[in-house]
Design an enzyme around this catalytic site. Structure first.
Site, PDB file in Angstrom:
ATOM      1  N   ASP A   1       4.457  -1.595  -3.878  1.00 40.25           N
ATOM      2  CA  ASP A   1       3.462  -2.333  -4.660  1.00 40.25           C
ATOM      3  C   ASP A   1       3.949  -2.573  -6.081  1.00 40.25           C
ATOM      4  OD1 ASP A   1       1.782  -2.527  -2.522  1.00 40.25           O
ATOM      5  OD2 ASP A   1       0.307  -1.085  -3.227  1.00 40.25           O
TER       6      ASP A   1
ATOM      7  N   HIS B   1       0.801  -1.229   0.000  1.00 39.74           N
ATOM      8  CA  HIS B   1       0.000   0.000   0.000  1.00 39.74           C
ATOM      9  C   HIS B   1       0.831   1.275   0.000  1.00 39.74           C
ATOM     10  CE1 HIS B   1      -3.489  -2.487   0.264  1.00 39.74           C
ATOM     11  NE2 HIS B   1      -3.156  -2.957   1.457  1.00 39.74           N
TER      12      HIS B   1
END
Length: 225
Positions: free
Chosen positions: A166, A161
């Site tokens: 990511d 996140h």
């Protein structure tokens, strides 16, 4: 008047691409703002360069957003504004195919909203959404979130996140799914539009089942089912 070019969603693995990810103040491209953009440039399946920056949205970041991505008002206070970041991001990605998780329904909409605001056009880069890819080649999974793919391939989810983390996670997942797709050579030919490279979807029509391009109405390719 010349029709504006817009990037198409592709479905087949390719070794040269840019993985990207956004963090935002909320879920709506119409009312929320980008607060982080990260990207990883890959050539021949190997990472060659990275891009990552916070973005000052010029507004308060809701607590609900900060709880997800950990980004606060103080962290973006001295960050560049979106107009400047977008210019640098476009130089970084060039004409490369973009890759990301759930970007068809989320990230691309935020990017295109920014493109319209500053350049009065949509992003022209084609893109691959690894959510669709995972649903196609990892049907054994009950859920297809990025963390679910990472767990399946035993890839670390530490730092999830945040945009660059990511990107790194998804790049590894994309390569693993590419290997799986390559193990079934007929898959790409059977499920990829020969006209634009988009995903072919099976549909039911008046005269029975058929395959249609997922980039409809921009691409109207069909074949009998």
């Amino acid at each position: 008047m010349e029709k504006q070019k817009k990037g198409k969603r592709l479905s087949a693995y390719q070794p040269d691409y840019v993985v990207f990810d956004l963090e935002t103040t909320g879920l709506s491209p119409a009312t929320d703002q980008i607060i982080e953009i990260s990207a990883v440039k890959v050539k021949g399946g190997r990472i060659k360069d990275t891009f990552s920056t916070l973005v000052n949205p010029g507004r308060h970041i809701p607590a609900s957003a900060s709880q997800v991505n950990g980004i606060t008002d103080g962290m973006v206070a001295d960050a560049p504004v979106l107009k400047d970041v977008l210019k640098r991001f476009l130089v970084f990605i060039g004409e490369d195919t973009l890759v990301g998780h759930n970007i068809h329904s989320f990230d691309m909409k935020f990017l295109n909203a920014a493109m319209q605001e500053f350049y009065q056009k949509d992003l022209e880069n084609d893109y691959i959404d690894t959510l669709y890819m995972a649903r196609s080649c990892l049907k054994e999974l009950a859920r297809h979130r990025l963390v679910d793919l990472a767990a399946h391939f035993r890839i670390s989810t530490q730092g999830a996140h945040r945009a660059l983390n990511d990107c790194m996670m998804n790049q590894k997942c994309f390569e693993e799914m590419g290997k799986r797709m390559a193990a079934v050579p007929h898959r790409s030919a059977a499920e990829t539009c020969p006209r634009c490279g988009g995903e072919l979807l099976k549909r039911n029509g008046r005269f029975g089942p058929f395959y249609g391009c997922s980039n409809y109405p921009e691409c109207r390719y069909t074949r009998n089912g």
